[in-house]
Enzyme design. Structure first.
Site, PDB file in Angstrom:
ATOM      1  CE  LYS A 112      46.584  33.083  22.995  1.00  0.00           C
ATOM      2  NZ  LYS A 112      46.092  32.409  21.820  1.00  0.00           N
ATOM      3  CE  LYS A 197      40.325  31.479  26.794  1.00  0.00           C
ATOM      4  NZ  LYS A 197      40.684  31.633  25.375  1.00  0.00           N
ATOM      5  CE  LYS A 200      41.922  24.740  22.082  1.00  0.00           C
ATOM      6  NZ  LYS A 200      42.489  26.024  21.633  1.00  0.00           N
TER       7      LYS A 200
HETATM    8  P1  TYM Z   1      40.136  28.285  20.386  1.00  0.00           P
HETATM    9  O1  TYM Z   1      40.777  27.086  19.813  1.00  0.00           O
HETATM   10  O2  TYM Z   1      40.817  28.988  21.498  1.00  0.00           O
HETATM   11  O3  TYM Z   1      38.692  27.921  20.877  1.00  0.00           O
HETATM   12  C1  TYM Z   1      37.752  27.250  20.044  1.00  0.00           C
HETATM   13  C2  TYM Z   1      36.362  27.761  20.381  1.00  0.00           C
HETATM   14  O4  TYM Z   1      36.083  27.554  21.767  1.00  0.00           O
HETATM   15  C3  TYM Z   1      35.703  28.782  22.384  1.00  0.00           C
HETATM   16  N1  TYM Z   1      36.216  28.809  23.752  1.00  0.00           N
HETATM   17  C4  TYM Z   1      35.478  29.067  24.837  1.00  0.00           C
HETATM   18  N2  TYM Z   1      34.185  29.367  24.980  1.00  0.00           N
HETATM   19  C5  TYM Z   1      33.736  29.564  26.247  1.00  0.00           C
HETATM   20  N3  TYM Z   1      34.527  29.484  27.341  1.00  0.00           N
HETATM   21  C6  TYM Z   1      35.827  29.187  27.246  1.00  0.00           C
HETATM   22  N4  TYM Z   1      36.577  29.086  28.320  1.00  0.00           N
HETATM   23  C7  TYM Z   1      36.366  28.964  25.948  1.00  0.00           C
HETATM   24  N5  TYM Z   1      37.601  28.651  25.486  1.00  0.00           N
HETATM   25  C8  TYM Z   1      37.494  28.564  24.141  1.00  0.00           C
HETATM   26  C9  TYM Z   1      36.365  29.866  21.532  1.00  0.00           C
HETATM   27  O5  TYM Z   1      35.709  31.105  21.677  1.00  0.00           O
HETATM   28  C10 TYM Z   1      36.241  29.284  20.152  1.00  0.00           C
HETATM   29  O6  TYM Z   1      34.973  29.565  19.607  1.00  0.00           O
HETATM   30  N6  TYM Z   1      41.142  31.918  17.128  1.00  0.00           N
HETATM   31  C11 TYM Z   1      40.271  30.805  17.407  1.00  0.00           C
HETATM   32  C12 TYM Z   1      40.289  29.735  16.354  1.00  0.00           C
HETATM   33  C13 TYM Z   1      39.989  30.234  14.975  1.00  0.00           C
HETATM   34  C14 TYM Z   1      38.715  30.567  14.471  1.00  0.00           C
HETATM   35  C15 TYM Z   1      38.929  30.942  13.121  1.00  0.00           C
HETATM   36  C16 TYM Z   1      37.438  30.594  15.035  1.00  0.00           C
HETATM   37  C17 TYM Z   1      40.894  30.414  13.983  1.00  0.00           C
HETATM   38  N7  TYM Z   1      40.245  30.833  12.866  1.00  0.00           N
HETATM   39  C18 TYM Z   1      37.867  31.358  12.333  1.00  0.00           C
HETATM   40  C19 TYM Z   1      36.370  31.003  14.222  1.00  0.00           C
HETATM   41  C20 TYM Z   1      36.590  31.389  12.881  1.00  0.00           C
HETATM   42  C21 TYM Z   1      40.731  30.146  18.702  1.00  0.00           C
HETATM   43  O7  TYM Z   1      41.843  30.313  19.139  1.00  0.00           O
HETATM   44  O8  TYM Z   1      39.812  29.319  19.238  1.00  0.00           O
END
Ligand code: TYM
Length: 341
Positions: A112, A197, A200
């Protein structure tokens, strides 16, 4: 009973990757077997260039989509991160345990930061410290399990390391968490670029299926997915990544295995058609329930208010214990109560 914590960041419209990699398992498995919390992690959305009104809108939408995906507020706690101060309070303490080198090794930070720099923007300090806030999210609740897609496992490992280090230095305070992921579709790839990947936060995307896309848009995106030039339908993530991605999506939506799915097809066209229909069917209930929830914003607000109250009550004792363990004086009223004890 294992406690579960996970979250989703309101930086864009939620995608099929979020759903298959995380949210569906939260609804089908995680909320039933444990004392579970699911959070719209809005503070994390401020780590990159953002529009305040959009973050607010996306936070509301993400909360509704968590409920639409099947999270039941009678079974689990659904809330917004910034409504509970304990996340930011704990994050600072963990910054005093984490190292600069550790932060700079995080893959998502490197990717990023490089992207921001090529756009000519500057990198916010919070992007570097983001994984510490994420560790605080998890450790504040004593979560044993963190169900995430594969892209988040490095961050959960950091949370483990910080918990272990804090406990060794200052006495046992935190549960040491571990990541769990769905067997299939733990990393859904972009339909137009199977090396990346499905994310979003990417601007627009013919290769990204959003949960609220119309069925015809979903069909079009899947039918136009990039496949490989090889012959036959085989499941091979390394050599045939575009095809493997479709097979995984189909398997995840229909409850099968990608290898078996491959055996059932001899043309890309038929595979794409079935995959498109399977995705449309998987998302249909989510879209329908989301539409109902949009008509009742008071309900969603009530869920978030009650969720934040419950979450605060769960996090505060652990975060207070961490403040004492690390050497901070308790506030006067608490100190007096301690002296009486
Ligand atoms: P985020 O918002 O990017 O994604 C939320 C969840 O979706 C999963 N995910 C995917 N899984 C499979 N294929 C994909 N293309 C894909 N894109 C997203 C992510 O692995 C995630 O589980 N840092 C985290 C948010 C967060 C968090 C936390 C998660 C902040 N604090 C504490 C768990 C525990 C994030 O950016 O997720």
């Amino acid at each position: 009973m294992a406690r579960v914590f996970s979250g989703v960041k309101p930086t864009g419209h939620l995608t099929l990757g979020n759903y298959l990699g995380a949210m569906r398992k939260w609804a089908e498995v995680d909320q039933h077997r444990s004392d579970a919390l699911f959070c719209v992690v809005d503070l994390h959305a401020l780590t990159v260039d953002h529009d305040p009104a959009r973050v607010r809108r996306l936070s509301r939408q993400a909360a509704s989509l968590l409920l639409a995906a099947g999270l039941d507020p009678e079974r689990c706690t659904v809330f917004v991160q910034s409504h509970v101060d304990e996340h930011a309070r704990l994050s600072y303490l963990l910054e005093c345990v984490a190292t600069d080198g550790e932060m700079r090794r995080m893959i998502q930070y490197k990717e990023k930061a490089a992207r921001e720099q090529t756009r000519g923007g500057s990198v916010r300090l919070s992007l570097l410290t983001y994984p510490v806030l994420m560790a605080a999210d998890i450790l504040a609740y004593g979560a044993d399990e963190v169900p995430v897609g594969n892209d988040q496992t490095q961050h959960v490992e950091l949370a483990r390391d910080l918990a272990v280090r804090f406990n060794q230095r200052y006495g046992h305070t935190f549960v040491v968490p571990r990541a769990t992921s769905p067997g299939v579709a733990a990393r859904v790839m972009n339909l137009q670029d199977p090396a990346s990947k499905m994310g979003k936060s990417d601007d627009v995307g013919p290769g990204i299926v959003y949960l609220l896309d119309d069925p015809d848009v979903v069909r079009k995106k899947v039918m136009r997915a990039v496949t490989d030039s090889g012959r036959g339908v085989v499941y091979d993530r390394e050599a045939r990544p575009g095809l493997a991605n479709l097979l995984e999506i189909l398997a995840a939506c229909t409850g099968g295995e990608p290898v078996e799915m491959a055996g059932a097809y001899d043309s890309y066209g038929a595979l794409k058609k079935d995959t498109a229909e399977a995705v449309v069917e998987a998302l249909r209930p989510v879209r329908e329930r989301h539409r109902e929830l949009c008509a009742d914003p008071g309900y969603v607000e009530g869920v978030l208010r009650a969720g934040a109250d419950r979450a605060r009550g769960m996090a505060r004792p652990t975060v207070d214990a961490a403040y004492r363990a690390i050497g901070l004086l308790p506030p006067v009223a608490a100190a007096a109560a301690d002296a009486v004890r």
